[in-house]
Design a protein around this motif. Structure first.
Motif, PDB file in Angstrom:
ATOM      1  N   UNK A 365      26.123  34.303  47.354  1.00 43.29           N
ATOM      2  CA  UNK A 365      27.309  33.859  45.667  1.00 43.29           C
ATOM      3  C   UNK A 365      29.007  34.252  46.523  1.00 43.29           C
ATOM      4  N   UNK A 366      29.631  34.218  45.698  1.00 41.46           N
ATOM      5  CA  UNK A 366      31.310  34.438  45.743  1.00 41.46           C
ATOM      6  C   UNK A 366      31.147  35.890  45.803  1.00 41.46           C
ATOM      7  N   UNK A 367      32.217  36.309  46.438  1.00 39.85           N
ATOM      8  CA  UNK A 367      32.393  37.945  46.472  1.00 39.85           C
ATOM      9  C   UNK A 367      33.159  37.972  45.173  1.00 39.85           C
ATOM     10  N   UNK A 368      33.592  39.324  44.813  1.00 40.38           N
ATOM     11  CA  UNK A 368      34.013  39.554  43.459  1.00 40.38           C
ATOM     12  C   UNK A 368      35.326  39.972  43.881  1.00 40.38           C
ATOM     13  N   UNK A 369      36.770  40.271  43.224  1.00 36.69           N
ATOM     14  CA  UNK A 369      37.583  40.357  44.247  1.00 36.69           C
ATOM     15  C   UNK A 369      37.872  41.331  42.793  1.00 36.69           C
ATOM     16  N   UNK A 370      38.101  42.799  42.627  1.00 34.82           N
ATOM     17  CA  UNK A 370      38.453  43.906  41.890  1.00 34.82           C
ATOM     18  C   UNK A 370      40.079  44.494  42.737  1.00 34.82           C
ATOM     19  N   UNK A 371      41.246  43.841  41.820  1.00 39.47           N
ATOM     20  CA  UNK A 371      42.878  44.431  42.545  1.00 39.47           C
ATOM     21  C   UNK A 371      43.262  45.519  41.449  1.00 39.47           C
TER      22      UNK A 371
END
Length: 472
Positions: A365-371
């Motif tokens: 599954x896709x990465x989870x981006x946290x900024x």
């Protein structure tokens, strides 16, 4: 200053409020209505291909209506061609139990709840729910059949959706003609008071794959189409995107990558088994729902934020008479084309990974981006002054399968502008980015994108856009 129709400003405020409310729950899917001239695959296979791609992403979109209707392939549209859409849903019914494992879903809500609920991202709807979304639309094309006596199950379904007590916009995807939507707008205009009518129009987002409210041989007769009427009468009250770049690229790149489709799409799961061979192109209609793909790359209510569905500016339409969000003229067409080509490998890999889930019930599954500690898909907005230094940290991003991550920060520059704030190549390949606002950005926006790939075999991607609004 760039001019935006007033309905966009209103909707951005509504969506900000909705996002805050949804933040306490799971993030909601974008609402979607598809109008398709789906037909036998030996005549034109690309609508069936796009329908399969869409249902492989049924956890990303709240699909509220599937409307077979007129387009280039036939005028009038044969109602029995609805069976080709039903066939795709039947295949989805066999694959969905594997697809559900992707988000660890173990069951469906009861049908009545599915029909009434606002679906969160990650929820896979039942095949029965999708069947309940089927409604035949306009069998004939053109402005000449808009009016009294031309209501259809499809146009009535659209009115029901627009009347719901839900202020979220509805994204209408015209894979054929948008005649069914035009009839619904005509009916609302005649049956509602002006205030109510305007309120409803502000919910409508229409993305047309060229103009197909006619047969192919008539494609240059723009005044025949009901699309022209929508643009002429309502361009300041509804969003109408007339794409003349993304769909052409998607067709062409699909043809050039057909061997990969044979290897990674066809035969994978029941939907892959019925995925038809290419003819004129591959999935020319897919960019219409790519435009509102919740992957963090763009806000679909601002077509100047480039996304998988391309890039569009508000201006003169290809009919040289009306105005819409479009990309038919240079240099905008080349600008959109650049990103469409750039994103295509990731778009394909994302689809291939999902078809592996459909076939095997396992995968990546896709990465989870946290900024800066913020999750989600909507752009992060920051106010700043000239000379201010801003630190953006995506270091808490992660991959659900524990894959290593690769970071790339890039700036979406204005068309024909090659000078931006990102000048240090090494910095933009780090999870942490520090930028100092230069004087040249006074009163402007800096649009940065954090692009994150995992190191799985498909190298899946996710994004997060950061918009820095610089004070005058």
């Amino acid at each position: 200053m760039k001019r935006y129709p007033s309905f966009i400003l209103l909707t951005l405020m509504i969506m900000c409020f909705s996002t805050l409310k949804a933040g306490k729950r799971r993030e909601l899917k974008p609402r979607l209505v598809v109008m398709t001239d789906i037909c036998p695959a030996d005549l034109e296979p690309d609508d069936t291909e796009s329908a399969i791609r869409l249902l492989a992403y049924a956890d990303c979109f709240e699909i509220e209506a599937l409307i077979p209707s007129v387009g280039w392939n036939s005028n009038p549209y044969p109602p029995e061609w609805m069976k080709y859409l039903e066939c795709v849903i039947d295949a989805y019914e066999k694959d969905v139990y594997n697809l559900m494992k992707r988000s660890r879903q173990t069951s469906f809500h009861p049908l009545k709840k599915e029909q009434a609920m606002a679906q969160p991202i990650g929820y896979w709807p039942s095949a029965d729910y999708l069947r309940s979304c089927l409604a035949l639309g306009s069998p004939k094309a053109g402005i000449g059949v808009i009016g009294e006596g031309n209501d259809t199950p499809g146009s009535r379904k659209i009115i029901e959706l627009l009347d719901e007590d839900d202020e979220r916009p509805i994204y209408f995807c015209a894979w054929g003609g948008a005649n069914t939507l035009a009839q619904a707008v005509w009916r609302l205009q005649h049956d509602r008071n002006q205030k109510d009518f305007k309120r409803i129009l502000h919910k409508i987002r229409l993305y047309t794959i060229t103009d197909q409210d006619m047969v192919w041989a008539m494609r240059n007769q723009k005044d025949y189409s009901s699309h022209m009427w929508l643009r002429k009468e309502f361009s300041n009250d509804l969003m109408l995107i007339w794409d003349e770049s993304a769909w052409l690229n998607h067709n062409d790149l699909g043809n050039k990558n057909w061997k990969r489709h044979e290897r990674l799409i066809q035969g994978h799961g029941e939907m892959g088994r019925i995925y038809p061979k290419n003819k004129y192109g591959v999935e020319g209609d897919t960019p219409s729902f790519f435009h509102c793909m919740p992957n963090g790359l763009n806000d679909p209510d601002d077509p100047t934020q480039v996304g998988w569905g391309g890039y569009h500016q508000f201006g003169l339409s290809p009919d040289s008479l009306t105005y819409s969000w479009t990309n038919w003229q240079q240099p905008v067409k080349d600008y959109s084309n650049h990103f469409e080509v750039r994103f295509y490998p990731d778009e394909f890999n994302d689809f291939a990974a999902r078809m592996q889930w459909a076939s095997e019930g396992k995968g990546t599954t896709n990465p989870v981006v946290i900024v800066n500690g913020k999750r989600g898909h909507s752009p992060i907005r920051i106010k700043a002054n000239v000379g201010q230094t801003i630190k953006l940290n995506a270091g808490n991003s992660y991959d659900p399968e524990g894959e290593s991550l690769r970071f790339l920060w890039w700036e979406q520059l204005p068309v024909n502008n090659q000078t931006g704030v990102l000048t240090c190549t090494s910095a933009i390949q780090s999870p942490v980015l520090t930028v100092t606002v230069p004087p040249s950005y006074e009163g402007r926006k800096i649009q940065l994108v954090c692009e994150v790939h995992d190191d799985s075999p498909f190298q899946l991607v996710s994004y997060r856009r950061v918009i820095i609004n610089v004070a005058d």
